[in-house]
Design an enzyme around this catalytic site. Structure first.
Site, short mmCIF file in Angstrom:
data_model
loop_
_atom_site.label_atom_id
_atom_site.label_comp_id
_atom_site.label_asym_id
_atom_site.label_seq_id
_atom_site.Cartn_x
_atom_site.Cartn_y
_atom_site.Cartn_z
N LYS A 51 0.93 -1.16 -0.08
CA LYS A 51 0.08 0.05 0.01
C LYS A 51 0.79 1.23 -0.04
O LYS A 51 0.63 2.14 -0.73
CB LYS A 51 -0.92 0.04 1.34
CG LYS A 51 -2.01 -1.08 1.00
CD LYS A 51 -3.37 -0.30 1.44
CE LYS A 51 -4.60 -1.05 0.88
NZ LYS A 51 -4.97 -2.33 1.81
N LYS A 58 -12.21 -8.22 -2.93
CA LYS A 58 -13.44 -7.41 -3.03
C LYS A 58 -13.37 -6.09 -3.54
O LYS A 58 -14.44 -5.44 -3.84
CB LYS A 58 -13.68 -7.34 -1.07
CG LYS A 58 -14.03 -8.65 -0.51
CD LYS A 58 -13.78 -8.25 1.00
CE LYS A 58 -13.74 -9.30 1.78
NZ LYS A 58 -12.75 -9.18 2.95
N LYS A 68 -4.80 -11.21 -7.18
CA LYS A 68 -5.63 -11.84 -6.27
C LYS A 68 -6.99 -11.56 -6.46
O LYS A 68 -7.44 -10.17 -6.73
CB LYS A 68 -5.38 -11.72 -4.72
CG LYS A 68 -6.03 -12.66 -3.70
CD LYS A 68 -5.50 -12.02 -2.37
CE LYS A 68 -6.70 -11.23 -1.95
NZ LYS A 68 -6.74 -11.01 -0.26
P1 AMP Z 1 -10.17 -10.92 3.80
O1 AMP Z 1 -11.07 -11.15 2.84
O2 AMP Z 1 -8.91 -10.31 3.41
O3 AMP Z 1 -10.65 -10.82 5.29
O4 AMP Z 1 -9.74 -12.54 3.66
C1 AMP Z 1 -10.48 -13.29 4.64
C2 AMP Z 1 -9.72 -14.72 4.35
O5 AMP Z 1 -10.04 -14.96 3.18
C3 AMP Z 1 -8.12 -14.88 4.77
O6 AMP Z 1 -7.99 -15.85 5.03
C4 AMP Z 1 -7.63 -14.84 3.24
O7 AMP Z 1 -6.48 -15.37 3.05
C5 AMP Z 1 -8.82 -15.50 2.35
N1 AMP Z 1 -8.84 -15.03 0.79
C6 AMP Z 1 -9.26 -13.71 0.55
N2 AMP Z 1 -8.95 -13.56 -0.70
C7 AMP Z 1 -8.72 -14.83 -1.21
C8 AMP Z 1 -8.45 -15.38 -2.49
N3 AMP Z 1 -8.41 -14.69 -3.58
N4 AMP Z 1 -7.89 -16.59 -2.70
C9 AMP Z 1 -7.98 -17.31 -1.39
N5 AMP Z 1 -8.17 -16.89 -0.41
C10 AMP Z 1 -8.51 -15.80 -0.18
#
Ligand code: AMP
Ligand code: TRP
Length: 329
Positions: free
Chosen positions: A111, A196, A193
């Protein structure tokens, strides 16, 4: 029974990446481990969130946890701010973390490298709060996607440091990253990746997307011009990602799927992936609607907060005593 803990930060709608990389595994683990899962709402506000939208995302996230199969009887499911010990231990952890360690965290580094303006102090100390989330519960394992592994590794260092400094107080946790599906990529740019905060919206499948949109996103996923279905992550990353999605959802080995479609057009494979994803999402969305129509969420959160607080408050008391924060009469 070993204890497992994880959280998700719903700064937007949950995605298929969250489901495959995290949620789906939580559900699978809840029979064999004491599972603790929470909504990391304090982590959400490290960057500005429109309040109404944030609140809606939090409700949706809890409903989706349940819709995906997390069982509030088997697992402890709660909202981070319902358990005050998180913020308090988070501060104590920040006082035991070096600036150099925080500077090395890739999420923060990326970031800053992008030249993002107005980064908050909360974003910087986020890994300290995450360490507190984990250490409060003496979690043995922390199932996360690839991107969170570094934060769990820092948590290990902090736990060891405090155990050495003040005497044994924390279990040193281990990150658990699944072999398949730990990093689902954007359908429009397989070097990024699935996230969201996808700008185009086309590269990311949201768990509440209507199924027609989901199919369209998969059918228009970026692939390559080799016209040859093979498992080649380097040269055919888009195809690889689609096969990985199908493999994670069906449990079929990636090679088996690649072999089955070898010699056929990309459209056929995409159709298969769309079928698999839509079938899984249809079940989740039906459950989601049922849960939203019931009053289950309040009940689940109240029960979860009670179970989690009992563990977290005891740990926080121990930590305060060990580091000399309490006045003993
Ligand atoms: P977050 O949405 O950043 O809070 O991520 C929540 C969980 O989902 C964490 O364990 C992340 O590592 C996993 N995660 C988020 N995006 C991905 C993705 N594109 N592929 C696999 N795992 C993901
Ligand atoms: N930082 C994690 C993410 O962005 C969410 C999270 C917060 C978490 N606290 C946690 C994950 C503790 C595992 C354990 O995905």
């Amino acid at each position: 029974m070993k204890r497992m803990l994880s959280g998700i930060k719903p700064t937007g709608q949950l995605t298929l990446g969250n489901y495959i990389g995290a949620l789906k595994n939580f559900v699978a683990y809840q029979d064999d481990y004491e599972m603790i899962v929470f909504i990391a709402n304090l982590h959400c506000i490290t960057e500005y969130q429109e309040p109404k939208e944030l609140s809606r995302n939090l409700t949706d996230a809890i409903a989706l946890y349940l819709a995906c199969g997390l069982d509030p009887v088997k697992s402890t499911i709660f909202l981070q701010t319902d358990v005050h010990a998180h913020a308090e231990l988070g501060y104590i952890m920040a006082c035991n973390t070096y600036l150099g360690e925080l500077n090395r965290m890739t999420q923060f580094k990326d970031k800053s490298a992008k030249g993002e303006k107005n980064m908050t102090a909360g974003l910087y100390t986020y890994p300290c709060l995450m360490a507190a989330d984990i250490l409060l519960y003496d979690a043995n394992y922390v199932p996360v996607g690839e991107d969170q592994k570094q934060h769990v590794e820092l948590t290990r260092d902090l736990a060891q440091r405090m155990n050495n400094k003040y005497g044994e107080m924390f279990t040193v946790p281990e990150p658990l990253v699944a072999k398949v599906g730990a990093r689902i990529m954007s359908l429009q740019d397989p070097s990024k990746k699935m996230s969201k905060s996808d700008e185009t919206n086309k590269g990311c499948i949201y768990l509440l997307d209507d199924l027609k949109t989901v199919r369209k996103k998969i059918m228009s996923a970026v692939t390559d011009s080799f016209a040859d279905i093979k498992l080649d992550k380097i040269n055919q990353p888009g195809l690889y990602n689609l096969i990985e999605i199908a493999s994670a959802l069906t449990g079929r080995p990636m090679q088996e799927i690649a072999d089955e479609f070898h010699g056929q057009g990309y459209g056929v494979l995409k159709g298969y992936v769309a079928d698999v994803v839509c079938a899984e999402m249809e079940k989740i969305q039906n459950n989601y609607r049922e849960i939203m129509d019931s009053h289950k969420i309040e009940e689940v959160l109240a029960l979860g907060a009670k179970k989690a607080s009992a563990i977290a408050d005891t740990k926080l008391d121990l930590v305060k005593r060990k580091i000399g924060l309490e006045i003993i009469y």
